[in-house]
Design a protein around this motif. Structure first.
Motif, PDB file in Angstrom:
ATOM      1  N   LEU A 196      -4.092  11.722  12.046  1.00 40.52           N
ATOM      2  CA  LEU A 196      -2.783  11.532  13.119  1.00 40.52           C
ATOM      3  C   LEU A 196      -1.917  12.485  12.863  1.00 40.52           C
ATOM      4  O   LEU A 196      -0.962  12.595  13.662  1.00 40.52           O
ATOM      5  CB  LEU A 196      -2.221  10.001  13.245  1.00 40.52           C
ATOM      6  CG  LEU A 196      -3.364   8.990  13.699  1.00 40.52           C
ATOM      7  CD1 LEU A 196      -2.445   7.345  13.697  1.00 40.52           C
ATOM      8  CD2 LEU A 196      -3.718   9.191  14.766  1.00 40.52           C
ATOM      9  N   SER A 197      -1.745  13.008  11.717  1.00 35.93           N
ATOM     10  CA  SER A 197      -0.638  14.085  11.549  1.00 35.93           C
ATOM     11  C   SER A 197      -1.114  15.222  11.693  1.00 35.93           C
ATOM     12  O   SER A 197      -0.165  16.357  11.557  1.00 35.93           O
ATOM     13  CB  SER A 197      -0.210  13.834   9.894  1.00 35.93           C
ATOM     14  OG  SER A 197      -1.230  14.344   9.142  1.00 35.93           O
TER      15      SER A 197
ATOM     16  N   VAL B 184       0.958  -1.164   0.046  1.00 38.47           N
ATOM     17  CA  VAL B 184       0.026  -0.102  -0.080  1.00 38.47           C
ATOM     18  C   VAL B 184       0.986   1.202   0.154  1.00 38.47           C
ATOM     19  O   VAL B 184       1.823   1.424   0.499  1.00 38.47           O
ATOM     20  CB  VAL B 184      -0.935   0.058   1.220  1.00 38.47           C
ATOM     21  CG1 VAL B 184      -1.898   0.990   1.270  1.00 38.47           C
ATOM     22  CG2 VAL B 184      -1.405  -1.366   1.532  1.00 38.47           C
ATOM     23  N   ARG B 185       0.612   2.029  -0.789  1.00 37.52           N
ATOM     24  CA  ARG B 185       1.120   3.470  -0.676  1.00 37.52           C
ATOM     25  C   ARG B 185       0.421   4.257   0.383  1.00 37.52           C
ATOM     26  O   ARG B 185      -0.824   4.547   0.251  1.00 37.52           O
ATOM     27  CB  ARG B 185       1.267   4.125  -2.112  1.00 37.52           C
ATOM     28  CG  ARG B 185       1.936   3.469  -3.002  1.00 37.52           C
ATOM     29  CD  ARG B 185       1.826   4.066  -4.522  1.00 37.52           C
ATOM     30  NE  ARG B 185       2.393   5.438  -4.617  1.00 37.52           N
ATOM     31  CZ  ARG B 185       3.705   5.691  -4.908  1.00 37.52           C
ATOM     32  NH1 ARG B 185       4.491   4.570  -5.142  1.00 37.52           N
ATOM     33  NH2 ARG B 185       3.998   6.989  -4.902  1.00 37.52           N
ATOM     34  N   VAL B 186       1.353   4.713   1.340  1.00 38.80           N
ATOM     35  CA  VAL B 186       0.713   5.404   2.386  1.00 38.80           C
ATOM     36  C   VAL B 186       0.709   6.797   2.304  1.00 38.80           C
ATOM     37  O   VAL B 186       1.798   7.432   1.990  1.00 38.80           O
ATOM     38  CB  VAL B 186       1.269   4.994   3.758  1.00 38.80           C
ATOM     39  CG1 VAL B 186       0.632   5.987   4.927  1.00 38.80           C
ATOM     40  CG2 VAL B 186       1.233   3.639   4.111  1.00 38.80           C
ATOM     41  N   LYS B 187      -0.181   7.659   2.114  1.00 41.27           N
ATOM     42  CA  LYS B 187      -0.136   9.251   2.174  1.00 41.27           C
ATOM     43  C   LYS B 187      -0.380   9.734   3.599  1.00 41.27           C
ATOM     44  O   LYS B 187       0.318  10.869   4.140  1.00 41.27           O
ATOM     45  CB  LYS B 187      -1.428   9.798   1.236  1.00 41.27           C
ATOM     46  CG  LYS B 187      -0.823  10.429  -0.112  1.00 41.27           C
ATOM     47  CD  LYS B 187      -1.815  10.869  -0.667  1.00 41.27           C
ATOM     48  CE  LYS B 187      -1.304  11.427  -2.239  1.00 41.27           C
ATOM     49  NZ  LYS B 187      -2.301  11.747  -3.101  1.00 41.27           N
ATOM     50  N   SER B 188      -1.389   9.362   4.217  1.00 45.58           N
ATOM     51  CA  SER B 188      -1.725   9.991   5.805  1.00 45.58           C
ATOM     52  C   SER B 188      -2.421   9.062   6.075  1.00 45.58           C
ATOM     53  O   SER B 188      -3.092   8.164   5.749  1.00 45.58           O
ATOM     54  CB  SER B 188      -2.143  11.292   5.730  1.00 45.58           C
ATOM     55  OG  SER B 188      -3.475  11.334   5.292  1.00 45.58           O
ATOM     56  N   LEU B 189      -2.519   9.256   7.600  1.00 46.51           N
ATOM     57  CA  LEU B 189      -3.234   7.916   8.233  1.00 46.51           C
ATOM     58  C   LEU B 189      -4.362   8.717   9.123  1.00 46.51           C
ATOM     59  O   LEU B 189      -4.128   9.566   9.906  1.00 46.51           O
ATOM     60  CB  LEU B 189      -2.184   7.317   9.493  1.00 46.51           C
ATOM     61  CG  LEU B 189      -2.986   5.996  10.022  1.00 46.51           C
ATOM     62  CD1 LEU B 189      -2.862   5.064   9.060  1.00 46.51           C
ATOM     63  CD2 LEU B 189      -1.874   5.556  11.081  1.00 46.51           C
TER      64      LEU B 189
END
Lengths: 147, 153
Positions: free
Chosen positions: A21-22, A9-14
């Motif tokens: 969370l950011s 998976v390509r993670v951008k933000s959570l």
């Protein structure tokens, strides 16, 4: 070489439960003897510039005393430490002072790893932090309104 | 560590991450979850998370500082071994040898009030081994952190 990025998976933000969370949150509370900044989130390379901007605003506004409420700060990276240390220097040059209040055990351990627990004045409560500022002719606000 | 977990629980990734500062929180959460699942003590996990975060922040801020780079990304791979956890971070940004990069003395850093260099210092302080190599335009940083009381053979 593209296979390097084919792992999953390509993670951008959570986001968890609708909470990013950011994200980082700062609320300011004015006391007669000090400004209190309640910080919420992780103080990392992404969020530390927000804190830096706010601290610079307070510095240029001539705030003599600042309490950083760390009770809801769950993480600090080198970027965050850099901002805090620069602020301590900058405020110190103007005769102003910064205290940290209500730091969690886990974040305190990160400070201690770097020896920063000896540089920052840390207090168990916001009221105690406000009371610990040294003022000439200070008025009576002990910061009891702090959350 | 994690002797009771099946092999696929002990190896995660490589996970692709878009090289933005807002993705760092997700990387930290991934490392935290992996370390906890593999039985790492909380202090061990916290140190590892911070070291990995510093490596990734460097990639985003410096390795891909050129805004013209398209599809800037990096990968994070996690391996639980009996003696500890190994994290491999790969990117295609500018070459930067974290292993050789100078780390400031903390006292000097504090006295100067400068931001730069602390991340490198933290990485070297918080894990037991840092290795860097560049192969075919890919930077590869390998961090190894041993469990307390476990020594390399």
């Amino acid at each position: 070489m593209s296979q390097v990025y084919d792992g999953g998976v390509r993670v951008k933000s959570l986001r968890m439960g609708g909470i990013d969370l950011s994200a980082f949150q700062i609320t300011q509370e004015h006391h007669a003897r000090a400004e209190v900044l309640h910080l919420v989130g992780s103080l990392d390379a992404h969020t530390s510039s927000e804190v830096e901007d706010r601290l610079e605003q307070l510095l240029s506004a001539g705030a003599p005393a600042l309490v950083l409420d760390f009770s809801l700060v769950d993480y600090v990276s080198s970027a965050g430490f850099g901002v805090l240390l620069n602020a301590l220097h900058a405020f110190g040059l103007t005769g102003a002072d910064i205290k940290i209040a209500r730091i969690s055990e886990r974040v305190y351990r990160l400070f201690a790893t770097l020896g920063f627990h000896k540089i920052f004045d840390m207090r168990a409560s916001i009221a105690e932090a406000i009371d610990s500022f040294e003022f000439l002719g200070a008025d009576a606000d002990s910061g009891s309104g702090a959350s | 560590m994690a002797a009771g977990l099946p092999e696929d629980e002990r190896h995660l990734g490589p996970i692709g991450v878009v090289a933005t500062l807002s993705a760092l929180a997700a990387v930290r959460a991934t490392v935290a979850e992996f370390a906890t699942r593999n039985g790492a003590p909380i202090e061990f996990a916290d140190d590892l998370i911070l070291a990995v975060d510093e490596v990734c922040a460097n990639i985003v801020s410096h390795g891909y500082a050129d805004p013209d780079v398209e599809d800037a990304a990096f990968t994070v791979e996690l391996l639980a071994r009996d003696e500890g956890i190994v994290v491999v971070v790969r990117d295609r940004g500018e070459a930067f040898d974290v292993q050789l990069a100078p780390a400031p003395e903390l006292a000097d850093w504090i006295a100067r009030g400068k931001k730069g260099g602390l991340g490198i210092k933290l990485i070297k302080m918080l894990v037991d081994d840092v290795r860097y190599r560049r192969i075919d335009g890919i930077n590869e940083v390998t961090l190894s952190k041993r469990l307390p009381g476990v020594f390399s053979s």
